[in-house]
Enzyme design. Structure first.
Site, PDB file in Angstrom:
ATOM      1  N   CYS A 112      -4.013   2.055   1.884  1.00  0.00           N
ATOM      2  CA  CYS A 112      -3.950   0.879   2.759  1.00  0.00           C
ATOM      3  C   CYS A 112      -2.788  -0.054   2.437  1.00  0.00           C
ATOM      4  O   CYS A 112      -2.453  -0.938   3.233  1.00  0.00           O
ATOM      5  CB  CYS A 112      -5.271   0.128   2.709  1.00  0.00           C
ATOM      6  SG  CYS A 112      -6.677   1.100   3.290  1.00  0.00           S
ATOM      7  N   HIS A 252      -4.093  -7.063   5.178  1.00  0.00           N
ATOM      8  CA  HIS A 252      -4.646  -5.765   5.546  1.00  0.00           C
ATOM      9  C   HIS A 252      -6.023  -5.978   6.150  1.00  0.00           C
ATOM     10  O   HIS A 252      -6.842  -6.735   5.617  1.00  0.00           O
ATOM     11  CB  HIS A 252      -4.724  -4.872   4.313  1.00  0.00           C
ATOM     12  CG  HIS A 252      -5.560  -3.655   4.505  1.00  0.00           C
ATOM     13  ND1 HIS A 252      -5.367  -2.791   5.552  1.00  0.00           N
ATOM     14  CD2 HIS A 252      -6.611  -3.165   3.795  1.00  0.00           C
ATOM     15  CE1 HIS A 252      -6.263  -1.816   5.484  1.00  0.00           C
ATOM     16  NE2 HIS A 252      -7.026  -2.031   4.425  1.00  0.00           N
ATOM     17  N   ASN A 282     -10.492  -0.797  10.247  1.00  0.00           N
ATOM     18  CA  ASN A 282      -9.505  -0.633   9.186  1.00  0.00           C
ATOM     19  C   ASN A 282      -8.636   0.582   9.515  1.00  0.00           C
ATOM     20  O   ASN A 282      -9.097   1.721   9.404  1.00  0.00           O
ATOM     21  CB  ASN A 282     -10.230  -0.447   7.854  1.00  0.00           C
ATOM     22  CG  ASN A 282      -9.289  -0.243   6.679  1.00  0.00           C
ATOM     23  OD1 ASN A 282      -8.093  -0.024   6.848  1.00  0.00           O
ATOM     24  ND2 ASN A 282      -9.833  -0.292   5.477  1.00  0.00           N
TER      25      ASN A 282
END
Length: 325
Positions: A112, A252, A282
């Protein structure tokens, strides 16, 4: 000399998977998912490869920057879900965009945090004079590596891509600084074993077949907040900025609770933190550049604004980037 973001682009697959659909797959509810993650729906690919999603986001970034593929002399892609072990996703993007032969292109694997890592690498290329115009892309298709029977993880992730076009710039605008970190000792907190299968000669743990994504959610939550807060502090100290100088933070998009907890730690008002997790979930390395592109198109970022990107991912990895728009 520094790298300046002159164009943004993003892409998400058309297929929308709502929480109601996930209710039919695992024991959960729409309310439970929204309350604990902030997610109402996510996009999933139904045939497109990550390189195709990346190329679509990159084309949009090139149009935004008024650049042509022939102008690009570096491509860096952050991803942990390539369609092949090799060639790299960046090689496929180079081919699909008809970027000239001989240009260096490569992938960065930082989960990520992949976009932050890729952006840092491209910035250093530009600062060194090794290239003039670069494409930096974050893309992942986590729908292919999550266990859709594991309610603790399948509710979180979606597929998507975002891209920025960078150019060498002499002046105050551009990437001011980046800080990236890792801690490989804690890899078991968040990982996926694929894509390679075990050979017939291996035994024990190293010989296990590929498996879906695994995550220690509660511990990951705590460390994510702690490390992202710390790296933001490092970056502000290095650049001589205060948090009050920052117009917008784009974190993020992991979980709305993480985003809110980080905002509280940084003492940021809600309108200074951008989030689109409700609609995309996500998207791993794609989340920050996808959110950035939306923020730009929504008019949330103006000339001269200080924008902060910050991420945390498997590895463990984390990092942050400060940009003067």
């Amino acid at each position: 000399m520094r790298a300046r973001i002159v164009g943004t682009g993003s892409y998400a697959p058309e297929r929308v998977v709502t929480n109601r659909e996930i209710e039919l797959m695992v024991e959960t509810t729409d309310e439970w998912i929204r309350t604990r993650t902030g997610i109402s729906e996510r996009r999933v690919t139904t045939g497109e490869n990550p390189s195709e999603m990346a190329a679509k986001a990159a084309r949009a970034a090139l149009r935004s920057a008024a650049l042509a593929p022939r102008d690009i002399d570096l491509v860096v892609v952050g991803t942990v879900t390539p369609e092949m072990t090799f060639p790299s996703t960046a090689c496929f993007v180079q081919s699909q965009l008809h970027i000239r032969s001989g240009v260096p292109v490569f992938d960065v694997s930082a989960a990520c945090s992949g976009f932050i890592y890729a952006l840092d690498a491209a910035d250093k290329y530009i600062r060194s004079g090794a290239c003039t115009n670069a494409l930096v892309i974050g893309v992942d298709a986590f729908s292919r590596i999550v266990d859709w029977k594991d309610r603790s993880t399948c509710i979180l992730f979606g597929d998507g891509a975002g891209a920025v076009a960078l150019t060498a710039h002499r002046g105050r605008r551009g990437i001011l600084s980046s800080r990236i970190h890792s801690d490989g000792r804690r890899w078991e907190m968040l990982y996926a074993r694929g894509p390679a299968a075990a050979s017939p000669f291996e035994r024990g743990e190293r010989g296990q077949d590929p498996g879906p994504l695994k995550m220690q959610g509660n511990e990951t939550f705590k460390i994510a907040i702690k490390t992202m807060r710390a790296v933001c502090g490092e970056l502000l100290e290095e650049t001589g900025l205060a948090m009050s100088d920052v117009s917008l933070v784009i974190p993020h998009q992991a979980n709305i609770r993480i985003i809110k907890a980080l905002s509280e730690k940084l003492r940021l008002a809600e309108d200074r933190v951008y989030s689109n997790i409700e609609r995309y979930g996500n998207t791993s390395a794609g989340s920050i550049p996808l959110a950035l592109d939306e923020a730009v198109r929504d008019g949330r970022i103006k000339d001269g604004d200080i924008v902060l990107f910050v991420a945390f991912g498997g590895g463990l990895t984390w990092g942050a980037t400060a940009v003067r728009w």
